[in-house]
Design an enzyme around this catalytic site. Structure first.
Site, short mmCIF file in Angstrom:
data_model
loop_
_atom_site.label_atom_id
_atom_site.label_comp_id
_atom_site.label_asym_id
_atom_site.label_seq_id
_atom_site.Cartn_x
_atom_site.Cartn_y
_atom_site.Cartn_z
N HIS A 139 26.12 -19.93 -11.13
CA HIS A 139 26.82 -18.84 -11.75
C HIS A 139 28.56 -19.72 -11.36
O HIS A 139 28.26 -20.15 -10.00
CB HIS A 139 26.69 -17.74 -11.01
N CYS A 208 29.89 -23.01 -15.00
CA CYS A 208 30.86 -22.90 -15.94
C CYS A 208 32.55 -22.59 -16.16
O CYS A 208 32.93 -23.01 -14.62
CB CYS A 208 30.54 -21.28 -16.64
N ARG A 217 32.34 -26.42 -20.04
CA ARG A 217 31.20 -27.21 -18.20
C ARG A 217 31.47 -27.38 -17.64
O ARG A 217 32.18 -28.29 -17.64
CB ARG A 217 29.64 -27.22 -18.61
#
Length: 240
Positions: A139, A208, A217
């Site tokens: 993340h 991300c 990305r």
């Protein structure tokens, strides 16, 4: 209905909506981090306990299924990459550039629930230190913000991984590359756009972009630079 009642009802709705928004923001900014901290610490503690008992999560060997040959197909398929135990932590990853205390467990697979506990190894990509591409996702924000500072990565930065027996030091080759989620070639054995021109021992990190979105990305590629047994102590790359 009187104007006063309409105004009061609208005001109450605005207050309720505002409270819900504040609660949601607190959940995203605070509570997911609290949950991730507990889950991550549990993964690290469990992993270190297994290592202390001499149990190392090595990838299990795989055998290609038998198939009947046809005129247009080979008699046997190439073996699939070995797989670590699904959903389990098997390694620790350190990036000194991202902070002295930056450390995260790597678990097998990149499912939503898995990435709430740490980083995730893309199933089907190479095992740690092996020829091919050892690819890992994490993340950018929420659940501990592991890759919040991903854009700070620079060529030459160390990415250090251990499976409890060996230290693997990879070196970043170029600044993070921005692409779209459908660009799966970035985790190929020889990742596209990486600049690598043939088989090698590579590592790919993905997260991300933008920071609070997921339309794109960010990718960082590295090559294996050195290995050493954990019995020799931490690699010098921790201090470089």
């Amino acid at each position: 209905m009187s104007v006063r009642l309409i105004v009061r009802t609208f005001s109450e709705l605005c207050i309720t909506g505002g409270a819900l928004i504040i609660l949601f923001v607190l959940y995203v900014l605070f509570w997911t981090g609290v949950k991730a901290a507990g889950a991550t610490e549990g993964q690290i503690d469990g992993l270190q306990d297994r290592w202390a008992r001499g149990a190392v999560s090595a990838p299990a060997p795989t055998v290609s299924p038998a198939s009947s040959p046809t005129a247009n197909a080979p008699t046997s398929a190439a073996p699939a990459p070995a797989a670590y135990p699904d959903g389990k932590a098997f390694a620790m990853l350190y990036i000194p550039r991202l902070g002295k205390g930056w450390e995260w467990p790597i678990l097998e697979n990149t499912k939503v629930g898995t990435l709430q506990k740490g980083l995730g190894h893309y199933r089907g990509t190479a095992s740690l230190g092996a020829t091919g591409n050892f690819a890992v996702a994490g993340h950018r924000r929420t659940y501990g913000d592991p890759f919040k500072d991903f854009p700070k990565l620079r060529p030459g930065d160390a990415v250090i991984v251990t499976d409890g027996t060996t230290w693997f030091t990879y070196r970043i080759d170029k600044e993070p590359y921005r692409t779209v989620p459908s660009d799966t070639g970035v985790i190929d054995p020889v990742p596209r756009k990486s600049g690598f021109d043939g088989p090698g021992r590579y590592l790919t990190l993905t997260t991300c972009d933008p920071e609070w979105g997921s339309s794109h990305r960010l990718i960082a590629w590295a090559h294996l630079d050195a290995t050493q047994p954990v019995t020799d102590g931490r690699p010098a790359a921790f201090h470089s």
